[in-house]
Motif scaffolding. Structure first.
Motif, PDB file in Angstrom:
ATOM      1  N   GLU A  76       0.830  -1.209   0.000  1.00 57.57           N
ATOM      2  CA  GLU A  76       0.000   0.000   0.000  1.00 57.57           C
ATOM      3  C   GLU A  76       0.860   1.253   0.000  1.00 57.57           C
ATOM      4  OE1 GLU A  76      -3.247   2.462  -0.133  1.00 57.57           O
ATOM      5  OE2 GLU A  76      -3.137   0.304  -0.486  1.00 57.57           O
ATOM      6  N   PHE A  77       2.001   1.169   0.758  1.00 58.21           N
ATOM      7  CA  PHE A  77       2.901   2.324   0.798  1.00 58.21           C
ATOM      8  C   PHE A  77       3.477   2.587  -0.600  1.00 58.21           C
ATOM      9  CE2 PHE A  77       7.066   4.233   1.310  1.00 58.21           C
ATOM     10  CZ  PHE A  77       6.806   5.321   2.131  1.00 58.21           C
ATOM     11  N   GLU A  78       3.925   1.528  -1.242  1.00 55.64           N
ATOM     12  CA  GLU A  78       4.509   1.691  -2.572  1.00 55.64           C
ATOM     13  C   GLU A  78       3.451   2.171  -3.589  1.00 55.64           C
ATOM     14  OE1 GLU A  78       6.389  -1.962  -3.548  1.00 55.64           O
ATOM     15  OE2 GLU A  78       8.246  -1.456  -2.465  1.00 55.64           O
ATOM     16  N   ARG A  79       2.199   1.670  -3.424  1.00 58.41           N
ATOM     17  CA  ARG A  79       1.148   2.150  -4.344  1.00 58.41           C
ATOM     18  C   ARG A  79       0.976   3.664  -4.232  1.00 58.41           C
ATOM     19  NH1 ARG A  79      -4.001   3.548  -4.439  1.00 58.41           N
ATOM     20  NH2 ARG A  79      -4.155   3.395  -2.155  1.00 58.41           N
ATOM     21  N   ARG A  80       1.004   4.077  -2.982  1.00 58.52           N
ATOM     22  CA  ARG A  80       0.837   5.521  -2.784  1.00 58.52           C
ATOM     23  C   ARG A  80       2.101   6.276  -3.192  1.00 58.52           C
ATOM     24  NH1 ARG A  80      -2.832   6.461   2.630  1.00 58.52           N
ATOM     25  NH2 ARG A  80      -4.482   4.933   2.098  1.00 58.52           N
ATOM     26  N   LEU A  81       3.261   5.698  -2.953  1.00 59.04           N
ATOM     27  CA  LEU A  81       4.492   6.396  -3.318  1.00 59.04           C
ATOM     28  C   LEU A  81       4.594   6.560  -4.822  1.00 59.04           C
ATOM     29  CD1 LEU A  81       7.228   7.595  -2.469  1.00 59.04           C
ATOM     30  CD2 LEU A  81       8.177   5.268  -2.595  1.00 59.04           C
ATOM     31  N   TYR A  82       4.167   5.517  -5.529  1.00 61.76           N
ATOM     32  CA  TYR A  82       4.244   5.608  -6.992  1.00 61.76           C
ATOM     33  C   TYR A  82       2.871   5.915  -7.634  1.00 61.76           C
ATOM     34  CZ  TYR A  82       8.813   3.498  -6.295  1.00 61.76           C
ATOM     35  OH  TYR A  82      10.097   3.248  -5.868  1.00 61.76           O
ATOM     36  N   HIS A  83       2.028   6.582  -6.897  1.00 62.34           N
ATOM     37  CA  HIS A  83       0.700   6.928  -7.398  1.00 62.34           C
ATOM     38  C   HIS A  83       0.824   7.914  -8.559  1.00 62.34           C
ATOM     39  CE1 HIS A  83      -3.475   8.456  -7.400  1.00 62.34           C
ATOM     40  NE2 HIS A  83      -3.777   7.218  -6.915  1.00 62.34           N
ATOM     41  N   PRO A  84      -0.058   7.775  -9.584  1.00 64.99           N
ATOM     42  CA  PRO A  84       0.028   8.684 -10.750  1.00 64.99           C
ATOM     43  C   PRO A  84      -0.048  10.175 -10.383  1.00 64.99           C
ATOM     44  CG  PRO A  84      -1.370   6.825 -11.265  1.00 64.99           C
ATOM     45  CD  PRO A  84      -1.057   6.707  -9.795  1.00 64.99           C
ATOM     46  N   SER A  85      -0.834  10.501  -9.365  1.00 62.25           N
ATOM     47  CA  SER A  85      -0.953  11.917  -9.011  1.00 62.25           C
ATOM     48  C   SER A  85       0.395  12.467  -8.576  1.00 62.25           C
ATOM     49  CB  SER A  85      -1.991  12.099  -7.905  1.00 62.25           C
ATOM     50  OG  SER A  85      -1.585  11.387  -6.740  1.00 62.25           O
ATOM     51  N   ILE A  86       1.145  11.627  -7.823  1.00 62.96           N
ATOM     52  CA  ILE A  86       2.477  12.078  -7.393  1.00 62.96           C
ATOM     53  C   ILE A  86       3.412  12.103  -8.586  1.00 62.96           C
ATOM     54  CG2 ILE A  86       4.444  11.519  -5.941  1.00 62.96           C
ATOM     55  CD1 ILE A  86       2.524  10.439  -3.861  1.00 62.96           C
ATOM     56  N   GLN A  87       3.309  11.105  -9.436  1.00 69.72           N
ATOM     57  CA  GLN A  87       4.178  11.068 -10.605  1.00 69.72           C
ATOM     58  C   GLN A  87       3.907  12.246 -11.531  1.00 69.72           C
ATOM     59  OE1 GLN A  87       6.759   8.928 -10.994  1.00 69.72           O
ATOM     60  NE2 GLN A  87       6.206   8.176  -8.945  1.00 69.72           N
ATOM     61  N   ASN A  88       2.649  12.622 -11.668  1.00 70.88           N
ATOM     62  CA  ASN A  88       2.310  13.782 -12.508  1.00 70.88           C
ATOM     63  C   ASN A  88       2.777  15.085 -11.907  1.00 70.88           C
ATOM     64  OD1 ASN A  88       1.115  12.137 -14.465  1.00 70.88           O
ATOM     65  ND2 ASN A  88      -0.903  12.242 -13.457  1.00 70.88           N
ATOM     66  N   ALA A  89       2.828  15.105 -10.566  1.00 75.09           N
ATOM     67  CA  ALA A  89       3.246  16.328  -9.903  1.00 75.09           C
ATOM     68  C   ALA A  89       4.739  16.518  -9.949  1.00 75.09           C
ATOM     69  CB  ALA A  89       2.746  16.341  -8.463  1.00 75.09           C
ATOM     70  N   LEU A  90       5.475  15.473 -10.326  1.00 78.10           N
ATOM     71  CA  LEU A  90       6.931  15.596 -10.355  1.00 78.10           C
ATOM     72  C   LEU A  90       7.360  16.350 -11.607  1.00 78.10           C
ATOM     73  CD1 LEU A  90       7.938  11.982  -9.247  1.00 78.10           C
ATOM     74  CD2 LEU A  90       7.922  14.070  -7.870  1.00 78.10           C
ATOM     75  N   PRO A  91       8.167  17.373 -11.448  1.00 75.82           N
ATOM     76  CA  PRO A  91       8.669  18.113 -12.616  1.00 75.82           C
ATOM     77  C   PRO A  91       9.693  17.293 -13.370  1.00 75.82           C
ATOM     78  CG  PRO A  91       9.600  19.016 -10.614  1.00 75.82           C
ATOM     79  CD  PRO A  91       8.611  17.982 -10.174  1.00 75.82           C
ATOM     80  N   ASP A  92       9.903  17.712 -14.635  1.00 79.00           N
ATOM     81  CA  ASP A  92      10.868  16.993 -15.448  1.00 79.00           C
ATOM     82  C   ASP A  92      12.293  17.376 -15.106  1.00 79.00           C
ATOM     83  OD1 ASP A  92       8.764  15.756 -16.766  1.00 79.00           O
ATOM     84  OD2 ASP A  92       8.645  17.289 -18.341  1.00 79.00           O
ATOM     85  N   ALA A  93      12.494  18.578 -14.613  1.00 78.45           N
ATOM     86  CA  ALA A  93      13.862  19.023 -14.313  1.00 78.45           C
ATOM     87  C   ALA A  93      14.431  18.202 -13.171  1.00 78.45           C
ATOM     88  CB  ALA A  93      13.859  20.501 -13.970  1.00 78.45           C
ATOM     89  N   ALA A  94      15.614  17.686 -13.360  1.00 82.02           N
ATOM     90  CA  ALA A  94      16.241  16.854 -12.332  1.00 82.02           C
ATOM     91  C   ALA A  94      16.634  17.648 -11.108  1.00 82.02           C
ATOM     92  CB  ALA A  94      17.460  16.157 -12.927  1.00 82.02           C
ATOM     93  N   GLN A  95      16.876  18.951 -11.268  1.00 83.83           N
ATOM     94  CA  GLN A  95      17.322  19.787 -10.158  1.00 83.83           C
ATOM     95  C   GLN A  95      16.165  20.420  -9.413  1.00 83.83           C
ATOM     96  OE1 GLN A  95      20.469  19.723  -9.291  1.00 83.83           O
ATOM     97  NE2 GLN A  95      20.901  18.403 -11.064  1.00 83.83           N
ATOM     98  N   ASP A  96      14.962  20.140  -9.840  1.00 86.55           N
ATOM     99  CA  ASP A  96      13.822  20.718  -9.163  1.00 86.55           C
ATOM    100  C   ASP A  96      13.736  20.181  -7.744  1.00 86.55           C
ATOM    101  OD1 ASP A  96      10.685  20.689  -8.488  1.00 86.55           O
ATOM    102  OD2 ASP A  96      11.094  22.281  -9.956  1.00 86.55           O
ATOM    103  N   PRO A  97      13.434  21.010  -6.754  1.00 81.21           N
ATOM    104  CA  PRO A  97      13.370  20.537  -5.356  1.00 81.21           C
ATOM    105  C   PRO A  97      12.403  19.391  -5.167  1.00 81.21           C
ATOM    106  CG  PRO A  97      13.381  22.932  -5.436  1.00 81.21           C
ATOM    107  CD  PRO A  97      13.275  22.463  -6.845  1.00 81.21           C
ATOM    108  N   ILE A  98      11.297  19.449  -5.842  1.00 83.44           N
ATOM    109  CA  ILE A  98      10.323  18.362  -5.693  1.00 83.44           C
ATOM    110  C   ILE A  98      10.909  17.068  -6.218  1.00 83.44           C
ATOM    111  CG2 ILE A  98       8.035  17.588  -6.418  1.00 83.44           C
ATOM    112  CD1 ILE A  98       7.176  20.491  -6.555  1.00 83.44           C
ATOM    113  N   ARG A  99      11.540  17.155  -7.410  1.00 79.77           N
ATOM    114  CA  ARG A  99      12.151  15.953  -7.965  1.00 79.77           C
ATOM    115  C   ARG A  99      13.271  15.445  -7.054  1.00 79.77           C
ATOM    116  NH1 ARG A  99      11.092  11.919 -11.341  1.00 79.77           N
ATOM    117  NH2 ARG A  99      10.164  13.399 -12.819  1.00 79.77           N
ATOM    118  N   VAL A 100      14.033  16.365  -6.527  1.00 79.96           N
ATOM    119  CA  VAL A 100      15.133  15.968  -5.638  1.00 79.96           C
ATOM    120  C   VAL A 100      14.581  15.289  -4.376  1.00 79.96           C
ATOM    121  CG1 VAL A 100      17.029  16.811  -4.200  1.00 79.96           C
ATOM    122  CG2 VAL A 100      16.710  17.687  -6.534  1.00 79.96           C
TER     123      VAL A 100
END
Length: 613
Positions: A76-100
């Motif tokens: 359940e933790f992994e489902r939530r960790l890799y949930h599409p909403s979180i994945q969509n919220a991640l920016p493409d820039a590798a240096q972005d704080p959220i991505r980091v």
């Protein structure tokens, strides 16, 4: 540029920011659509982390299914960790704080926490709870980063909306100002100018700046106003000209009517002509004017008239014209009237006959208008017609008098003349029969014969008088014929000096003057034994003066002998004229006869005539 194009651009500028704002808002909203879910899902990782720690550290459940299995909690933790909403919220820039932060969480989970949960390590179990607290702190940082990113998007959306709103308001304000300056204000000025034109102020113009269709309309309206003002000015000018022409026509008609009324209701005399000049002077700016009569010679109109006398003028103390001093003689040969001439002479014509002239001197710097010249010409014609009418009346009166005298002459010839002729014959027979009688009888018979001869001669003179006619040539022609007759019959040298040319006398007055002259010439022939005689006629003051001189033996002390009636007849004629006659000796020899009377025609001064009587 056209107003329609500008308004279209303005509307486009109004719509474009709104459309851009909507698009950006939609895009930002789309970006922010999963942000809340991602934040919630990321926040739930903290609970799941504590749930994993609690499940891992809790003893085995004696009752199967009473608490969750660790593997289930991890899944359940992994489902939530890799949930599409979180994945969509991640920016493409590798240096972005959220991505980091996410990479850190995911790496620690995959490399540290999950492997430790899969092995049964008591050492790790002792540090699991502190490690979970640290991991939850990292999750908090990740959630904070998501929240900050979400807030940044919302702030950007709000800022974009404010910017779009300001742009819309700016474009709207600019559009209002432009519409006011380029459309509303010019149209209001056009309406104001239209009101002024409606009120009659045709000089009003649209002076505001305008472009496009409004500028074209402004130019067209100004051009139309120019044409309207020009047309109105020309119309006003034509109206003024027509008004002035009507006023001139009215003045001219009024002058003609007044002159016609004066001449139609009264016989033409000095007072009437003075009134005519007064009427003319009220509308025509002349300084001096006069009416002069000339001699009438209808049979010799080609011969210029050499004399005239002044009948009326417009001044109390005499008149001074360039061609006129004391009389009108200098005006006869004056040039024809001209608009630019200061001195004008208008002939008084009727039927080709000149009855007089009307000399006029204009004021300095004044030139007559054509209508004034026409009025003066018409008035001069009316005066000539009035004079011609007066002459015709006199001619009719003269003809009636001559007819009456002819009848009397025929009656005298048929009665008294035949009787006297018979008596003369009988006296001759008687004288022959008593030829041898005494001298006294012969003297008586001689005296009787002389009396009969004198009576017969007087009768012949009377018959001549009654039969005498004065033709259209007037008194001057009759006097000329009389002088010629006596000169041929008697051989006398007779000189005629007539200054009454143009003077109109009544028919009776002409007859009396002519008979007095004839009687005087007969006396000169029969009694004076003269070689020459002079006849002088003149207008002196208000009187007609007739003077007959001869160079004979002179008048005796008792000129009026028995059976000689010539002098008494002349005195009777003078009394009939209302005048006096004087007979006196002429120096050094001869006789002088002077007749003075005031004429009774309309051309005389009636008041003076009445005083003289």
């Amino acid at each position: 540029m056209s107003i329609v194009i500008r308004l279209s651009l303005a509307l486009l500028l109004l719509i474009l920011p709104s459309v851009l704002s909507l698009l950006l808002s939609g895009w930002i909203t789309g970006l922010s659509a999963g942000g809340g879910e991602a934040i919630n899902m990321a926040g739930s990782l903290r609970k799941q982390s504590y749930l994993i720690a609690a499940t891992a550290l809790s003893p085995a459940d004696p009752i199967p299914g009473g608490q969750p299995n660790l593997s289930e909690v991890v899944v359940e933790f992994e489902r939530r960790l890799y949930h599409p909403s979180i994945q969509n919220a991640l920016p493409d820039a590798a240096q972005d704080p959220i991505r980091v932060q996410f990479n850190a969480l995911e790496s620690r989970w995959r490399n540290e926490i999950r492997p430790s949960l899969e092995r049964d390590d008591s050492l790790y179990a002792s540090i699991l709870l502190p490690s979970t607290h640290q991991y939850v702190s990292e999750i908090d940082l990740f959630v904070d980063a998501l929240e900050k990113a979400h807030e940044t998007r919302l702030k950007s959306l709000a800022r974009l909306q404010w910017i779009s709103l300001l742009i819309v308001f700016g474009v709207f304000a600019w559009t209002l100002i432009w519409v006011y300056r380029q459309v509303t204000y010019p149209l209001s000025k056009m309406a104001e100018v239209a009101n002024q034109v409606e009120a009659g102020h045709y000089a009003a113009r649209i002076d505001t700046q305008a472009s496009g269709e409004i500028g074209t309309l402004k130019t067209a309206l100004n051009r139309m106003l120019n044409e309207l003002e020009t047309s109105y000015s020309q119309l006003e000018l034509r109206v003024a000209e027509k008004t002035a022409a009507l006023e001139q026509n009215q003045t001219a008609l009024q002058l003609r009517y007044q002159v016609k009324a004066l001449l139609a209701d009264n016989e033409p005399d000095q007072a009437i002509f003075d009134a005519v000049l007064k009427v003319l002077g009220e509308s025509i700016p002349f300084r001096n004017a006069a009416i002069c009569l000339t001699d009438i010679n209808p049979k010799q109109q080609h011969i210029p008239v050499k004399s005239a006398f002044k009948l009326a003028n417009n001044q109390q103390q005499g008149i001074r014209l360039g061609c006129l001093e004391q009389d009108c003689a200098a005006c006869i040969e004056h040039t024809p009237p001209a608009l630019d001439s200061k001195e004008l002479v208008f002939p008084l014509l009727e039927g080709g006959i000149t009855y007089g002239i009307m000399p006029i001197t204009l004021q300095d710097g004044i030139k007559l208008a054509p209508w004034q010249m026409q009025v003066l010409e018409d008035v001069s014609h009316n005066l000539g017609t009035a004079l011609a009418g007066s002459h015709r009346k006199q001619s009719l009166h003269r003809l009636a008098l001559f007819e009456e005298r002819s009848v009397i002459a025929r009656e005298l010839h048929d009665s008294l003349a035949q009787a006297l002729s018979y008596l003369k014959i009988q006296v001759v027979r008687l004288q022959n029969q008593i030829g041898e009688q005494p001298e006294q009888a012969q003297a008586t018979l001689q005296e009787l014969r002389e009396g009969l001869n004198a009576a017969y001669r007087q009768l012949r003179e009377l018959l001549t008088t009654f039969r005498l006619q004065i033709n259209q040539g007037g008194l001057n022609a009759a006097l000329t014929a009389t002088v010629k007759e006596f000169a041929e019959r008697t051989g006398l040298e007779i000189a005629l000096d007539n200054h009454l040319l143009g003077v109109e006398l009544a028919a009776e007055e002409e007859i009396h003057v002519l008979q007095i002259v004839r009687e005087a010439l007969a006396n000169v022939h029969h009694h004076a034994h003269a070689r020459s005689a002079q006849i002088h006629l003149a207008w002196i003051g208000n009187e007609i003066v007739v003077q007959i001189n001869d160079d004979g033996v002179g008048i005796g002390k008792a000129p009026e002998r028995a059976q000689h009636y010539g002098l008494s007849i002349m005195r009777d004629r003078a009394r009939s004229l209302g005048g006096i006659i004087s007979i006196q000796a002429n120096q050094p020899s001869g006789t002088q006869i002077i007749l003075q009377f005031i004429p009774s025609t309309p051309f005389s001064n009636q008041e003076s005539a009445q005083r003289a009587k």
